[in-house]
Design a protein around this motif. Structure first.
Motif, short mmCIF file in Angstrom:
data_model
loop_
_atom_site.label_atom_id
_atom_site.label_comp_id
_atom_site.label_asym_id
_atom_site.label_seq_id
_atom_site.Cartn_x
_atom_site.Cartn_y
_atom_site.Cartn_z
N ASP A 1 33.80 29.89 37.16
CA ASP A 1 35.26 29.37 37.06
C ASP A 1 35.65 30.35 38.40
N ASP B 1 38.59 32.43 38.67
CA ASP B 1 39.86 32.90 37.97
C ASP B 1 39.34 34.66 38.01
N SER C 1 36.78 35.75 35.87
CA SER C 1 36.76 35.89 34.61
C SER C 1 35.39 36.01 34.49
N ARG D 1 41.23 36.54 33.18
CA ARG D 1 42.27 36.50 34.35
C ARG D 1 43.94 37.54 34.29
MG LIG Z 1 39.73 30.80 32.99
#
Ligand SMILES: [Mg+2]
Ligand SMILES: Nc1nc2c(ncn2[C@@H]2O[C@H](COP(=O)(O)OP(=O)(O)OP(=O)(O)O)[C@@H](O)[C@H]2O)c(=O)[nH]1
Length: 237
Positions: free
Chosen positions: A94, A96, A98, A210
């Motif tokens: 991802d 973001d 994470s 996030r």
């Molecule tokens: Mg995410």
């Protein structure tokens, strides 16, 4: 092995530059393919800018519109399989933050022995930061449900931090995948799990919710996963 990380983005302008820098910083020579679905916030333009600042290291695939995570990954994976033959380790994560890019070298190391490495939040207890109880329950519940229906033994079958050897990704038949949201992670793992001759390992990772940007999860994505797992089991594919 020569690794490339496929990163799908939709409105990740606050996160993209940071994650890209962290990926490039890891030992192992990780390159990046950003797959952007014409994000209204300008993420695609930032991706082009990053690519021109890091030629030969950061690549961008622009898609016309938002069609979900699964479709973005399929197109990104196809691009690597068909047009970028120098990469034999294909990773997914991802945008973001994470998923911690510091885990990338560990994925690569395990990939020398296994065809697919699954990042797991639940291999040793619960390695999730900043989630409320409801979100954790949904994710843990999903894991139990998926394992019960598919009979796969993996502790975190909905996780999205994974590493594939080229031949494993080739073997799952990207053109036949029907899923799109959460189910995409389950379906891709299930396809390889059902194909003989391939090995799958789990790697413990820390997942951090996030801080910036908005979640793209919605009810249809959850519903797709609930029905989709049964469909996977019934069709046996
Ligand atoms: Mg995410
Ligand atoms: N290209 C593309 N990327 C997407 C799409 N949906 C989600 N993404 C990206 O896929 C990654 C995971 O999506 P998230 O919204 O973070 O989903 P999540 O991690 O399960 O949920 P949150 O962390 O709560 O937001 C992020 O990098 C998103 O930008 C999409 O339709 N197209």
């Amino acid at each position: 092995m020569k690794p490339i990380v496929v990163v799908p983005t939709y409105n990740e302008i606050e996160n993209l530059e940071r994650i890209a820098g962290l990926i490039l910083e890891q030992p192992g020579g990780f390159h990046i393919l950003i797959v952007d679905d014409n994000s209204p916030d300008g993420t695609g333009r930032l991706a082009d800018d990053l690519s021109s600042r890091h030629p030969g290291e950061i690549f961008v695939l622009h898609r016309a519109r938002k069609e979900g995570l699964g479709r973005a990954y399929v197109e990104g994976f196809e691009r690597v399989l068909l047009k970028m033959p120098e990469y034999d380790a294909i990773l997914q994560m991802d945008a973001d933050l994470s998923h911690d890019p510091a885990s990338l070298p560990e994925f690569l190391k395990l990939l020398e022995q296994y065809h697919l490495v699954l990042g797991s939040r639940y291999l040793h207890g619960v390695n999730v930061l900043n989630w409320d109880f409801k979100r954790l329950l949904l994710s843990k519940g999903a894991s139990v449900y998926v394992r019960a229906i598919t009979r796969m033994p993996y502790s975190d079958p909905t996780g999205g931090f994974k590493a594939w050897r080229r031949e494993a990704l080739q073997a799952i038949g990207l053109e036949r995948l029907f899923s799109n949201g959460y189910l995409f992670q389950i379906e891709t793992t299930y396809r390889l799990h059902r194909t003989t001759g391939f090995s799958i390992a789990e790697l413990s990772i820390i997942f951090r919710d996030r801080d910036l940007g908005r979640s793209k999860i919605d009810f249809p994505i959850i519903l797709e996963a609930v029905w989709g797992v049964i469909r996977l089991r019934l069709t046996g594919r």
